[in-house]
Design a protein around this motif. Sequence first.
Motif, PDB file in Angstrom:
ATOM      1  N   UNK A  15     -44.941  46.489 -91.985  1.00 20.20           N
ATOM      2  CA  UNK A  15     -45.374  45.920 -93.340  1.00 20.20           C
ATOM      3  C   UNK A  15     -46.491  46.463 -94.095  1.00 20.20           C
ATOM      4  N   UNK A  16     -47.420  47.031 -93.426  1.00 18.31           N
ATOM      5  CA  UNK A  16     -48.524  47.788 -94.000  1.00 18.31           C
ATOM      6  C   UNK A  16     -48.219  49.009 -94.661  1.00 18.31           C
ATOM      7  N   UNK A  17     -47.327  49.798 -93.683  1.00 17.14           N
ATOM      8  CA  UNK A  17     -46.693  51.233 -94.272  1.00 17.14           C
ATOM      9  C   UNK A  17     -45.896  50.962 -95.330  1.00 17.14           C
ATOM     10  N   UNK A  18     -45.059  50.014 -95.394  1.00 18.55           N
ATOM     11  CA  UNK A  18     -44.111  49.758 -96.489  1.00 18.55           C
ATOM     12  C   UNK A  18     -44.864  49.447 -97.880  1.00 18.55           C
ATOM     13  N   UNK A  19     -46.174  48.912 -97.825  1.00 13.50           N
ATOM     14  CA  UNK A  19     -46.978  48.539 -98.898  1.00 13.50           C
ATOM     15  C   UNK A  19     -47.368  49.954 -99.276  1.00 13.50           C
ATOM     16  N   UNK A  20     -48.041  50.857 -98.325  1.00  7.65           N
ATOM     17  CA  UNK A  20     -48.430  51.906 -98.813  1.00  7.65           C
ATOM     18  C   UNK A  20     -47.415  52.964 -99.493  1.00  7.65           C
ATOM     19  N   UNK A  21     -46.244  53.105 -99.012  1.00 10.75           N
ATOM     20  CA  UNK A  21     -44.860  53.537 -99.412  1.00 10.75           C
ATOM     21  C   UNK A  21     -44.757  53.271-100.907  1.00 10.75           C
ATOM     22  N   UNK A  22     -44.547  51.898-101.104  1.00 10.59           N
ATOM     23  CA  UNK A  22     -44.306  51.353-102.610  1.00 10.59           C
ATOM     24  C   UNK A  22     -45.414  51.864-103.392  1.00 10.59           C
ATOM     25  N   UNK A  23     -46.651  51.998-103.139  1.00 11.64           N
ATOM     26  CA  UNK A  23     -47.814  52.432-103.954  1.00 11.64           C
ATOM     27  C   UNK A  23     -47.648  53.845-104.130  1.00 11.64           C
ATOM     28  N   UNK A  24     -47.219  54.488-102.958  1.00  8.74           N
ATOM     29  CA  UNK A  24     -47.194  55.894-102.922  1.00  8.74           C
ATOM     30  C   UNK A  24     -46.063  56.515-104.159  1.00  8.74           C
ATOM     31  N   UNK A  71     -54.929  54.204-105.128  1.00  6.94           N
ATOM     32  CA  UNK A  71     -56.154  53.607-104.410  1.00  6.94           C
ATOM     33  C   UNK A  71     -55.399  52.183-103.501  1.00  6.94           C
ATOM     34  N   UNK A  72     -54.304  51.726-104.180  1.00  8.77           N
ATOM     35  CA  UNK A  72     -53.724  50.610-103.323  1.00  8.77           C
ATOM     36  C   UNK A  72     -52.988  51.042-102.246  1.00  8.77           C
ATOM     37  N   UNK A  73     -52.350  52.547-102.313  1.00  9.91           N
ATOM     38  CA  UNK A  73     -51.753  52.940-101.010  1.00  9.91           C
ATOM     39  C   UNK A  73     -52.948  53.139 -99.945  1.00  9.91           C
ATOM     40  N   UNK A  74     -53.948  53.910-100.415  1.00  8.41           N
ATOM     41  CA  UNK A  74     -54.992  53.998 -99.340  1.00  8.41           C
ATOM     42  C   UNK A  74     -55.504  52.749 -98.845  1.00  8.41           C
ATOM     43  N   UNK A  99     -39.157  49.376-112.889  1.00  7.37           N
ATOM     44  CA  UNK A  99     -37.924  48.993-112.051  1.00  7.37           C
ATOM     45  C   UNK A  99     -37.240  50.101-111.753  1.00  7.37           C
ATOM     46  N   UNK A 100     -37.248  50.890-112.875  1.00  8.33           N
ATOM     47  CA  UNK A 100     -36.260  52.375-112.852  1.00  8.33           C
ATOM     48  C   UNK A 100     -36.889  52.943-111.685  1.00  8.33           C
ATOM     49  N   UNK A 101     -38.225  53.540-111.800  1.00  4.50           N
ATOM     50  CA  UNK A 101     -39.072  54.248-110.894  1.00  4.50           C
ATOM     51  C   UNK A 101     -38.856  53.751-109.312  1.00  4.50           C
ATOM     52  N   UNK A 102     -39.289  52.405-109.213  1.00  2.00           N
ATOM     53  CA  UNK A 102     -38.982  52.081-108.001  1.00  2.00           C
ATOM     54  C   UNK A 102     -37.584  52.266-107.215  1.00  2.00           C
ATOM     55  N   UNK A 103     -36.720  52.188-108.094  1.00  2.00           N
ATOM     56  CA  UNK A 103     -35.378  52.573-107.645  1.00  2.00           C
ATOM     57  C   UNK A 103     -35.080  54.054-107.521  1.00  2.00           C
ATOM     58  N   UNK A 104     -35.301  54.832-108.421  1.00  2.00           N
ATOM     59  CA  UNK A 104     -34.907  56.248-108.719  1.00  2.00           C
ATOM     60  C   UNK A 104     -35.799  57.182-107.682  1.00  2.00           C
ATOM     61  N   UNK A 105     -36.874  56.689-107.797  1.00  2.00           N
ATOM     62  CA  UNK A 105     -37.977  57.580-106.933  1.00  2.00           C
ATOM     63  C   UNK A 105     -38.477  56.927-105.442  1.00  2.00           C
ATOM     64  N   UNK A 106     -38.839  55.809-105.980  1.00  2.00           N
ATOM     65  CA  UNK A 106     -39.628  54.877-104.901  1.00  2.00           C
ATOM     66  C   UNK A 106     -38.747  54.456-103.702  1.00  2.00           C
ATOM     67  N   UNK A 107     -37.469  54.200-103.821  1.00  2.01           N
ATOM     68  CA  UNK A 107     -36.533  53.867-102.771  1.00  2.01           C
ATOM     69  C   UNK A 107     -36.622  54.764-101.599  1.00  2.01           C
ATOM     70  N   UNK A 108     -36.546  56.212-101.892  1.00  2.00           N
ATOM     71  CA  UNK A 108     -36.410  57.216-101.088  1.00  2.00           C
ATOM     72  C   UNK A 108     -37.924  57.382-100.314  1.00  2.00           C
ATOM     73  N   UNK A 109     -39.105  57.337-101.032  1.00  2.00           N
ATOM     74  CA  UNK A 109     -40.431  57.500-100.545  1.00  2.00           C
ATOM     75  C   UNK A 109     -40.398  56.055 -99.330  1.00  2.00           C
ATOM     76  N   UNK A 110     -39.939  55.028 -99.859  1.00  2.00           N
ATOM     77  CA  UNK A 110     -40.134  53.888 -98.849  1.00  2.00           C
ATOM     78  C   UNK A 110     -39.261  54.017 -97.722  1.00  2.00           C
ATOM     79  N   UNK A 111     -37.789  54.257 -97.845  1.00  2.00           N
ATOM     80  CA  UNK A 111     -37.186  54.638 -96.645  1.00  2.00           C
ATOM     81  C   UNK A 111     -37.713  55.773 -95.774  1.00  2.00           C
TER      82      UNK A 111
END
Length: 295
Positions: free
Chosen positions: A205-214, A267-270, A176-188
Amino acid sequence: MFLQALAAKAETIDAALDRYLRQASENPPVIHEAMRYSVFAGGKRLRPALTLAAAQAVGAPERLVLPAACAIELIHTYSLIHDDLPAMDNDDLRRGKPTNHRVFGEAVALLAGSALFALAFEVLAGCRRDGGLAAERILAVVEEVAAACGTAGLIGGQALDVVSVSRTVSEAELEAVHRAKTGALFRAAVRAGAVLGGASPVQLERLTVFAEHFGLAFQITDDILDVTGYAEQTGKAVGSDARNRKHTYVSVCGLEAARRRGAESSAAALAALEEFGPEADFLRQAAEFIVSREF
Ligand code: GRG
């Protein structure tokens, strides 16, 4: 091959950043010098490159989203300057150079970070002038990027990180920390490129899933490099997380499990890109690079 493609995008981004940042000689010089110092200290430009690549993946030219890509990098640099301050991680080295406050002092570093944040939204809102984009799309991206910086994103993640230092955390809390602290900007970053580039709802939707795993794969590797990396390559002090008693994938799950989780996220991002054509090849290569990088 990926690094060459990244370097080409970085060159485009750097030239645009140079145009957006006021000259170091402009009044008051110290603030412009400090802003330029950190922006041009040698970052990888991963986030803005993803913005350009997301637009390309949906068939839009990268110049259309170049201001948005720059805005994302300005925000990222802002977060690094503030993250390095004595009140936060108290780091001396960033992007291979002394941190902003080490060179300019804490007061100027605070101001330079905040000024980069303001400039980011000035550049983002100015997208219309630069690229001729529809105002509704820009507005949607402004809202999303602002939310990614706030308490549901970077700042919320950083706050959670700061207050959890003195207690143990579960893997779910860490995520949860990582999703917010680092993941949110990659997603955006990815969604900004996709939305401005005119993505269909399914593509978005697919690119959002990519970004979250990335984002997760990026952070897990960042945690691993803090233990196994070399400062000459990462450009920041190794062991900073342990010194600051930060929870990381390595401290919570162990090195081997962290490597496994990183590979799974990559792998999930790919897999999220399966329905895209060769226009998404940069994103595919990025997903592979992100877990094998040494810097
Ligand atoms: C500035 C919106 C905002 C919030 C302030 C300080 C803070 C709250 C949040 C911290 C966010 C932060 C610094 C997360 C760390 C992310 C991270 C691992 C950065 C390193 O990214 P790289 O490797 O760096 O892409 P380069 O230098 O290559 O750009």
